[in-house]
Design an enzyme around this catalytic site. Structure first.
Site, PDB file in Angstrom:
ATOM      1  N   HIS A  56       0.823  -1.216   0.000  1.00 42.45           N
ATOM      2  CA  HIS A  56       0.000   0.000   0.000  1.00 42.45           C
ATOM      3  C   HIS A  56       0.854   1.262   0.000  1.00 42.45           C
ATOM      4  O   HIS A  56       1.180   1.807   1.054  1.00 42.45           O
ATOM      5  CB  HIS A  56      -0.922  -0.035   1.228  1.00 42.45           C
ATOM      6  CG  HIS A  56      -1.962   1.038   1.251  1.00 42.45           C
ATOM      7  ND1 HIS A  56      -3.082   0.967   2.061  1.00 42.45           N
ATOM      8  CD2 HIS A  56      -2.085   2.202   0.580  1.00 42.45           C
ATOM      9  CE1 HIS A  56      -3.824   2.034   1.886  1.00 42.45           C
ATOM     10  NE2 HIS A  56      -3.232   2.816   1.000  1.00 42.45           N
ATOM     11  N   HIS A  58       1.482   5.181  -2.242  1.00 39.71           N
ATOM     12  CA  HIS A  58       0.992   6.160  -3.226  1.00 39.71           C
ATOM     13  C   HIS A  58       2.217   6.895  -3.775  1.00 39.71           C
ATOM     14  O   HIS A  58       2.733   7.796  -3.119  1.00 39.71           O
ATOM     15  CB  HIS A  58       0.053   7.170  -2.566  1.00 39.71           C
ATOM     16  CG  HIS A  58      -1.186   6.562  -1.979  1.00 39.71           C
ATOM     17  ND1 HIS A  58      -2.390   6.517  -2.658  1.00 39.71           N
ATOM     18  CD2 HIS A  58      -1.423   5.985  -0.771  1.00 39.71           C
ATOM     19  CE1 HIS A  58      -3.308   5.935  -1.890  1.00 39.71           C
ATOM     20  NE2 HIS A  58      -2.750   5.600  -0.736  1.00 39.71           N
ATOM     21  N   ARG A  60       2.285   8.579  -6.682  1.00 45.62           N
ATOM     22  CA  ARG A  60       1.866   9.841  -7.346  1.00 45.62           C
ATOM     23  C   ARG A  60       2.339  10.011  -8.775  1.00 45.62           C
ATOM     24  O   ARG A  60       2.314  11.126  -9.295  1.00 45.62           O
ATOM     25  CB  ARG A  60       2.369  11.053  -6.544  1.00 45.62           C
ATOM     26  CG  ARG A  60       2.166  11.010  -5.043  1.00 45.62           C
ATOM     27  CD  ARG A  60       0.724  10.940  -4.663  1.00 45.62           C
ATOM     28  NE  ARG A  60       0.514  11.203  -3.242  1.00 45.62           N
ATOM     29  CZ  ARG A  60      -0.578  10.855  -2.582  1.00 45.62           C
ATOM     30  NH1 ARG A  60      -1.575  10.228  -3.206  1.00 45.62           N
ATOM     31  NH2 ARG A  60      -0.713  11.137  -1.309  1.00 45.62           N
ATOM     32  N   ASN A  90      -4.762   6.106  -7.380  1.00 44.35           N
ATOM     33  CA  ASN A  90      -5.282   7.480  -7.390  1.00 44.35           C
ATOM     34  C   ASN A  90      -4.233   8.493  -7.847  1.00 44.35           C
ATOM     35  O   ASN A  90      -3.854   9.407  -7.132  1.00 44.35           O
ATOM     36  CB  ASN A  90      -5.878   7.869  -6.019  1.00 44.35           C
ATOM     37  CG  ASN A  90      -4.913   7.718  -4.875  1.00 44.35           C
ATOM     38  OD1 ASN A  90      -3.944   6.960  -4.951  1.00 44.35           O
ATOM     39  ND2 ASN A  90      -5.151   8.443  -3.802  1.00 44.35           N
ATOM     40  N   HIS A 186     -10.702   0.790   0.785  1.00 42.75           N
ATOM     41  CA  HIS A 186     -10.658   1.894   1.733  1.00 42.75           C
ATOM     42  C   HIS A 186     -12.067   1.942   2.310  1.00 42.75           C
ATOM     43  O   HIS A 186     -12.998   2.418   1.662  1.00 42.75           O
ATOM     44  CB  HIS A 186     -10.298   3.210   1.042  1.00 42.75           C
ATOM     45  CG  HIS A 186     -10.315   4.375   1.976  1.00 42.75           C
ATOM     46  ND1 HIS A 186      -9.205   5.127   2.249  1.00 42.75           N
ATOM     47  CD2 HIS A 186     -11.313   4.902   2.729  1.00 42.75           C
ATOM     48  CE1 HIS A 186      -9.514   6.075   3.127  1.00 42.75           C
ATOM     49  NE2 HIS A 186     -10.796   5.964   3.426  1.00 42.75           N
ATOM     50  N   HIS A 242      -5.754  -0.200   5.904  1.00 41.98           N
ATOM     51  CA  HIS A 242      -5.754   0.662   7.101  1.00 41.98           C
ATOM     52  C   HIS A 242      -6.973   0.556   8.014  1.00 41.98           C
ATOM     53  O   HIS A 242      -7.721   1.504   8.182  1.00 41.98           O
ATOM     54  CB  HIS A 242      -5.535   2.131   6.717  1.00 41.98           C
ATOM     55  CG  HIS A 242      -6.347   2.641   5.556  1.00 41.98           C
ATOM     56  ND1 HIS A 242      -7.702   2.474   5.450  1.00 41.98           N
ATOM     57  CD2 HIS A 242      -5.970   3.319   4.450  1.00 41.98           C
ATOM     58  CE1 HIS A 242      -8.117   3.035   4.336  1.00 41.98           C
ATOM     59  NE2 HIS A 242      -7.094   3.553   3.702  1.00 41.98           N
ATOM     60  N   ASP A 312       0.728   2.730   3.788  1.00 42.24           N
ATOM     61  CA  ASP A 312      -0.118   3.785   3.208  1.00 42.24           C
ATOM     62  C   ASP A 312       0.725   5.058   3.016  1.00 42.24           C
ATOM     63  O   ASP A 312       0.280   6.161   3.330  1.00 42.24           O
ATOM     64  CB  ASP A 312      -1.341   4.061   4.084  1.00 42.24           C
ATOM     65  CG  ASP A 312      -2.404   4.863   3.342  1.00 42.24           C
ATOM     66  OD1 ASP A 312      -2.214   5.180   2.147  1.00 42.24           O
ATOM     67  OD2 ASP A 312      -3.434   5.192   3.969  1.00 42.24           O
ATOM     68  N   HIS A 316       2.468  14.321   0.414  1.00 36.19           N
ATOM     69  CA  HIS A 316       1.911  15.551  -0.162  1.00 36.19           C
ATOM     70  C   HIS A 316       2.953  16.644   0.018  1.00 36.19           C
ATOM     71  O   HIS A 316       3.909  16.475   0.792  1.00 36.19           O
ATOM     72  CB  HIS A 316       0.616  15.955   0.559  1.00 36.19           C
ATOM     73  CG  HIS A 316      -0.484  14.958   0.428  1.00 36.19           C
ATOM     74  ND1 HIS A 316      -1.249  14.837  -0.707  1.00 36.19           N
ATOM     75  CD2 HIS A 316      -0.956  14.012   1.287  1.00 36.19           C
ATOM     76  CE1 HIS A 316      -2.142  13.872  -0.548  1.00 36.19           C
ATOM     77  NE2 HIS A 316      -1.985  13.348   0.651  1.00 36.19           N
TER      78      HIS A 316
END
Ligand code: DOR
Ligand code: ZN
Ligand code: ZN
Length: 444
Positions: A56, A58, A60, A90, A186, A242, A312, A316
């Site tokens: 898991h 991200h 980007r 995503n 999720h 999660h 996870d 950002h």
């Protein structure tokens, strides 16, 4: 002569120190005395675990590479002791068409320094069958963004793909079972989240702590129950990302008594932090699902009911994290802290190394069908992490390889750290220094 020998290793399955002998990226033997090799590394009787697997992350890439990209994300992973990651869909565009999936695969092949898999989105159900042939790690459903009707459609469509793919294959029934695409979830109920968020916003109190009230525990628990019911009905293999409350875990554990193919994951933030963290770290601790009250949250004692620790890893930009509570982006970059935090708990006598190996190596490999990873056994990929159980320090986000230089674990003292990461026999991290490597797709 073989490529590599790592001598003086402490591996959990052997009573005494051993050598791990590696050739062409594979473990070819585990021996008492080292075999002659082009290169020999002395592990100095440190613990060696299978390279960690994070199902898991991200990264980007594409579309949001100012937050992270496959290079920096995979470097952060290697720095944290990981040799395999599975990226969430995503991105921009979302990974929910065969084209987007192929494009992301190409990006990862060029940039990733460790092995990788990709999760697919579900928004284009018409394409799901074609995407399934590219072997996504799973189809990911963000229940907080989709309606109940679409959920049902998605479960039905994806479960049917598994049946038809199975029929096409002429191997044994048992092997075919592993071809079934799984659904990762999720689990937060969209209607409850929206309703409670509107309520909290209308009160006009913009303190970060209110975020947890805007996405209450019950919204997760309802979603967990919904997903379990759908999985039961469609006989779907599901994995809960999660899980954040004791009650959710209880629902899942109960379901496991009469259903197969359900697994659960916990993140470092939901394991180690509670909603009091908002006071000190504000929105740096903002994450979905939110941090829970101490009494609601899952603790180290509950870990035996959990199957996987997933980071996870959700980076950002700092600007995005510094907006007001409702606008700030949710997510925490965890790849470079999770093993240090867990080894610290090992040194405190709170968790066994065997549990760390089960939650971060063996179970991720088993549940996500990686037959050559997760175990230090002859024939497996030479994915390894050497650990110094004594190394001490404090978490410093300015030393991270991820583009996100912040963490709600800033300054936390740790004892125990990964000191070398090896991917298919190649050193990708040595004492915090990262080396070039070409990662491979795990479902070729
Ligand atoms: O906190 C989160 N961040 N939760 C999610 O589900 C998405 C993730 C992200 O992509 O930033
Ligand atoms: Zn999520
Ligand atoms: Zn996520």
């Amino acid at each position: 002569m073989i490529d590599l020998c790592i001598k003086n290793c402490k591996i959990l399955s052997e009573p005494s120190s051993c050598s791990i002998n590696i050739d062409q990226g594979k473990i070819i033997d585990i021996t008492k005395t080292p075999l002659k090799a082009e290169k020999t590394i002395n592990a100095n009787n440190n613990v060696v675990l299978p390279g960690l697997i994070d199902i898991h992350v991200h990264f980007r890439d594409p579309g949001l590479t100012y937050k992270e990209d496959f290079k920096t994300g995979s470097q952060a992973a290697a720095n944290g002791g990981f040799t395999t990651v599975m990226d969430m869909p995503n991105t921009i565009p979302p990974t929910n068409t065969t084209k987007a999936f192929q494009d992301k695969l190409n990006i990862a092949k060029q940039k990733s320094i460790i092995d990788f898999g990709l999760h697919s989105g579900v928004e284009n159900l018409k394409e799901a069958k074609k995407i399934a042939r590219l072997k996504p790690a799973s189809f990911k459903l963000f229940m907080d963004t989709i309606d109940g009707g679409f959920m049902q459609e998605a479960f039905k469509t994806i479960s049917n793909i598994s049946v038809s793919e199975r029929e096409k294959c002429d191997e044994s029934e048992e092997n075919n079972e592993t071809l079934r695409p799984m659904i990762t979830l999720h689990a937060e109920n969209k209607d409850l989240v929206n309703h409670c968020t509107e309520q909290m916003k209308s009160k006009g109190e913009n303190i970060p702590g209110n975020y947890a009230k805007a996405r209450p525990a019950v919204a997760e628990e309802v979603a967990v129950a919904q997903a379990l019911a759908l999985a039961y009905h469609h006989n779907t293999k599901i994995h809960f990302c999660h899980v954040s409350t004791k009650k959710s875990l209880e629902l899942i554990s109960n379901a496991k008594t009469f259903m197969k193919n359900i697994s659960s994951e916990i993140t470092p933030q939901h394991l180690f932090l509670d909603d009091s963290t908002f006071e000190k770290y504000g929105n740096l601790a903002k994450t979905n699902p939110p941090l829970r009250k101490y009494a609601e949250k899952i603790s180290l004692e509950d870990l035996k009911q959990i199957d996987i620790i997933g980071t996870d890893h959700a980076p950002h930009s700092l600007e995005e994290k510094e907006k007001n509570v409702w606008e700030a982006s949710p997510g925490i970059p965890n790849l470079e802290v999770v093993l240090k935090l867990l080894l610290t708990q090992y040194n405190n006598g709170k968790i066994g190394l065997k549990s760390i190996e089960r939650l971060l190596c063996e179970n991720p490999a088993r549940i996500f069908n990686l037959n050559t990873k997760g175990f230090i056994v002859k024939g497996m990929d030479a994915d390894l992490v050497i650990i110094d159980l004594k190394e001490e320090g404090s978490i410093k986000s300015d030393e991270f390889y991820t583009k996100a230089h912040y963490t709600p674990f800033e300054g936390v003292k740790y004892q125990g750290a990964p000191i070398m990461t090896i991917s298919r026999g190649k050193i990708v991290m040595d004492q915090g220094k990262i080396y070039e490597n070409q990662g491979q797709y795990i479902y070729p």
